[in-house]
Scaffold this motif. Structure first.
Motif: not given
Ligand code: NAG
Ligand code: NAG
Ligand code: NAG
Length: 246
Positions: A58, A53, A55, A6-7, A168-169
Motif C-alpha cells: 500500500s 502501518n 505495508s 493495531w487498534p 489514518d491507515v
Molecule cells: C493498515 O494498513 C492496512 C492495509 O495496508 C489496512 O487494511 C489497515 O486497516 C490499516 N490499519 C489501520 C489501523 O488503519
C-alpha cells in the motif's frame, strides 16, 4: 479473541486519552485546559517520519527525513522528503491556491486540493480537544487531538511542536527533530517546479484534475510513494478546512 495488531482509530484515541488523563497533574485538573500554541508565521523544521502501518502493498518506503519550510506570509509550504537510502529527494511544493507539485529528478505530479496552506492557527483556532500531559522522546508535552485525524504534542515548557500522529491507515507519525522559528528558505531556485510539470499549457487544468490516473506518474512504484504522502497531506488540508470554518 485474536489480538489485533493495531487498534482501530477510536480505540487508539481512547487509549491515548486515558493514558493522558492518568498522567495528568492535579494542577491541570483544576484550571482550564491549556490552548495549543499557534505556529510561527515562518519556520524551518526537520521531521523524522515513520509510516507505522507500512505495508509493501500500500505504501512507499516508510522512513523519511523531511525538511519543512513553512511560510505563511508567502502562502507556501515546502517539503523536501528524503526516503531512507534514496539519493533522489522528493520536492513537494504546496501553494495556497490549492496546487501542489511533487517532483524528483525524473517525475512530476500535480495535485489540486480544495484548500490551501495551513494557517498558523489551524490547531489553536478551535476544535482541539485537550488530552492531558504526555511524555514523548523524553520531552514533557501537552497533547491535543483534533477531529479524530491527528494527535499533536507540544513541549509543555516552550510550546514548540514535538510530534504529531495522523489517525489514518498509513499511521503516519512525525517527530520534530529541530524547529527554527522565523527561518525562511533563502535560495529557492531548486523549488521551481520543472518544465515536465507543465507538459501542455492548453489543457493543464484538465490533467491536474485527473489525479491518480494521471500519466505524469512515471511508474507504479512511484505511485505507491505518493499514496502515503498524499494521505498525510490530505488530512492536513482537511484540517485546514475544518479550522477555517469552525
Ligand atoms: C493498515 O494498513 C492496512 C492495509 O495496508 C489496512 O487494511 C489497515 O486497516 C490499516 N490499519 C489501520 C489501523 O488503519
Ligand atoms: C516505525 O514504526 C513501526 C511500527 O510502529 C515500528 O515497529 C518501528 O520500530 C518504527 N521505526 C522507527 C525507526 O522508529
Ligand atoms: C497556483 O500557484 C502556483 C505558483 O504561483 C502556479 O504555478 C499554479 O499554476 C497556480 N495554480 C492555479 C490553479 O492557478
Amino acid at each position: 479473541m485474536a489480538p489485533t495488531r493495531w487498534p482501530p482509530p477510536p480505540l487508539l484515541l481512547l487509549l491515548l486519552f486515558q493514558f493522558a488523563a492518568a498522567t495528568a497533574t492535579p494542577e491541570d485538573a483544576s484550571g482550564p485546559p491549556p490552548s495549543p500554541t499557534p505556529w510561527p508565521e515562518r519556520f524551518h523544521a526537520v521531521l523524522f517520519t515513520n509510516l507505522t502501518n507500512y505495508s509493501v502493498a500500500s505504501t512507499g518506503p516508510p522512513l523519511r527525513i523531511t525538511d519543512l519550510y513553512y511560510d505563511w506570509p508567502r502562502r507556501r509550504n515546502l517539503n523536501l522528503v528524503r526516503h531512507q537510502l534514496s539519493a533522489d529527494p522528493l520536492y513537494d511544493v504546496e501553494w495556497n491556491n490549492g496546487t501542489s507539485f511533487y517532483f524528483d529528478s525524473s517525475t512530476c505530479r500535480v495535485e489540486r486540493f480544495p484548500v490551501g496552506v495551513l494557517p498558523p492557527w489551524w490547531l489553536s483556532g478551535g476544535g482541539a480537544e485537550y488530552m492531558g500531559r504526555g511524555v514523548t522522546g523524553g520531552i514533557e508535552c501537552h497533547v491535543w487531538g483534533k477531529a479524530g485525524f491527528i494527535v499533536y504534542y507540544e513541549e509543555a515548557s516552550t510550546g514548540r511542536p514535538v510530534r504529531w500522529n495522523f489517525i489514518d491507515v498509513t499511521g503516519i507519525e512525525q517527530f520534530v527533530m529541530s524547529f527554527e522559528p522565523g527561518v525562511a528558505l533563502e535560495n529557492d531556485a531548486q523549488w521551481q517546479a520543472p518544465a515536465r510539470c507543465f507538459p501542455d499549457d492548453d489543457d493543464d487544468d484538465e490533467k491536474e484534475e485527473q489525479g491518480k490516473g494521471n500519466d505524469h506518474v512515471a511508474s507504479s512504484s512511484e505511485e505507491a510513494v505518493w499514496d502515503g504522502l498524499e494521505a498525510g497531506i490530505r488530512l492536513l488540508r482537511n484540517l485546514a478546512g475544518a479550522a477555517a470554518t469552525s
